[in-house]
Motif scaffolding. Structure first.
Motif, short mmCIF file in Angstrom:
data_model
loop_
_atom_site.label_atom_id
_atom_site.label_comp_id
_atom_site.label_asym_id
_atom_site.label_seq_id
_atom_site.Cartn_x
_atom_site.Cartn_y
_atom_site.Cartn_z
N LYS A 1 23.85 -3.23 -66.75
CA LYS A 1 23.71 -3.85 -68.07
C LYS A 1 24.33 -3.03 -69.19
N ARG B 1 22.55 -0.60 -70.39
CA ARG B 1 21.34 -0.54 -71.22
C ARG B 1 20.97 0.91 -71.52
N SER C 1 16.33 -8.71 -69.05
CA SER C 1 17.18 -9.89 -68.97
C SER C 1 18.51 -9.52 -68.30
N ASN D 1 21.69 -9.84 -68.73
CA ASN D 1 22.90 -9.91 -69.54
C ASN D 1 23.42 -8.49 -69.76
N SER E 1 20.86 -13.52 -74.12
CA SER E 1 20.22 -13.54 -72.80
C SER E 1 20.70 -14.74 -71.99
N GLU F 1 12.80 -15.23 -74.33
CA GLU F 1 12.07 -14.28 -73.50
C GLU F 1 10.56 -14.37 -73.74
MG MG Z 1 16.89 -8.40 -72.99
#
Ligand code: MG
Ligand code: AMP
Length: 353
Positions: free
Chosen positions: A58, A60, A149, A151, A157, A186
């Protein structure tokens, strides 16, 4: 890496597809799967490799913790400590789109959950999804699944498997395609570690639902300046389409902004409710997101509308904000973050675009 896509009936998912996905999770890989909110990118909470892979795939930030998805109360008790009020919320809203922030469980010096999941916090986010595919997958793995999520970090998302592939094709081994998700926004994240409880992220369970269940619940206005973000996720840019996005409450301001941008030769995309779409010039790319009396449809269509604008190649997107009730809290929250909090409230502000 080749990304396999396994289509399943969301109500009666094929056992072999679920077992194949669970085997990947058990080996320390990640799998994208549908939930009733958005698609999740899951790893076993007991697989450090899988958990690290979520952050890599991701992009992230590693201090943004993951939500633990459980299949039963025994799995909850492995990772978290819950009191009576929290349990009453679970009874009422689980399985479903309510995430509770709870104290991490400790076993002697050990905690029941990896720092990779919690970002090193002494709390953990837990929910029990209602989607059949998510539940079957946790059951087949025999362990809770940590999943944000599915994405690329910062993007809208995913509410379909195609959205997951747009972002993560070639970066993950498998997507279970169970069709469109139900809510399209979400889960609601509720912090239960301080009284009164506080909504950290408005979502598919509304503030009204929670207040009816437990009385006072705090919901911050939500703005760009959070001196001390209560949820690590609050400090990052989110949900954003590729082009700039500006918001408006008053459709007349939206129409003014649209005309102004078109006069400058810009291609403009507009996301507006059914009742207001006819106000906008025909030359604008207008997406009718749903009727104002149908909050469910507007929430359901939100992220796909933002992604759709990317495909249409507009220069700027304008989107309407909604009266603060019910699911619209979640819709407005996602739109504000996606727009970097740019809300047009005067013609002068439109002229400055
Ligand atoms: Mg998210
Ligand atoms: P995502 O699953 O990508 O939608 O993100 C999960 C959200 O839950 C993020 O906004 C996280 O910051 C938030 N979250 C997860 N765990 C915690 C926690 N222990 N305390 C506060 N927020 C959390």
């Amino acid at each position: 890496m080749r990304t396999a896509v396994r289509r399943v009936d969301p109500l009666r998912p094929d056992v072999r597809a679920i077992e194949e996905a669970a085997a990947l999770l058990a080996q320390g890989a990640v799998v994208a799967f549908p939930t009733e909110t958005v698609y999740g990118l899951g790893a076993s909470i007991y697989s450090p490799d899988g958990l690290k892979e979520i952050f890599r795939a991701k992009g992230r930030p590693s201090d943004n913790p993951l939500i633990v998805h459980v299949n039963d109360m025994a799995q909850l008790d492995l990772v978290a400590v819950a009191g009576d009020v929290e349990r009453s919320l679970m009874k009422k809203f689980w399985p479903g789109p309510l995430t509770l922030i709870l104290k991490r469980r400790k076993y002697g010096d050990q905690v029941g959950i990896s720092d990779l999941v919690t970002g090193g916090l002494d709390t953990v986010a837990v929910r029990m999804p209602s989607h059949r595919v998510a539940r079957e997958l946790i059951r087949a793995l025999g362990a809770p699944i940590a999943a944000p999520s599915a994405n690329t970090s910062g993007r809208p998302s995913p509410t379909t498997a195609a959205h997951v592939l747009q972002d993560l094709k070639g970066r993950i081994p498998m997507v279970i395609d169970g069709g469109e998700t139900t809510f399209g926004v979400e889960s609601t994240v509720l912090d239960t570690t301080e009284r009164p409880f506080r909504i950290l992220r408005p979502g598919a369970i509304t503030p009204e639902d929670l207040r009816e269940a437990i009385g006072e619940v705090i919901l911050d206005a939500g703005g760009p300046v959070e001196s001390r973000p209560r949820s690590p996720g609050m400090k990052y840019r989110h949900y954003a389409p590729r082009q700039p996005l500006a918001l408006f409450y008053d459709p007349q301001i939206g129409v003014y902004a649209c005309r102004h941008l078109m006069a400058k030769g810009k291609r403009v995309g507009v996301i507006a409710p059914s009742e207001h779409r006819a106000y906008f010039p025909h030359e604008a790319m207008v997406i009718d997101i749903g009727g104002l009396d149908d909050q469910f449809s507007i929430a359901h269509n939100l992220f796909s509308s933002l992604r759709h604008m990317d495909e249409r190649g507009v220069d700027m997107i304008l989107a309407e904000l909604y009266p603060p009730t019910g699911l619209f809290y979640a819709v407005n929250n996602r739109l504000r973050k996606a727009a970097g909090y740019l809300v047009l409230s005067s013609t002068a502000e439109c002229d400055a675009l």
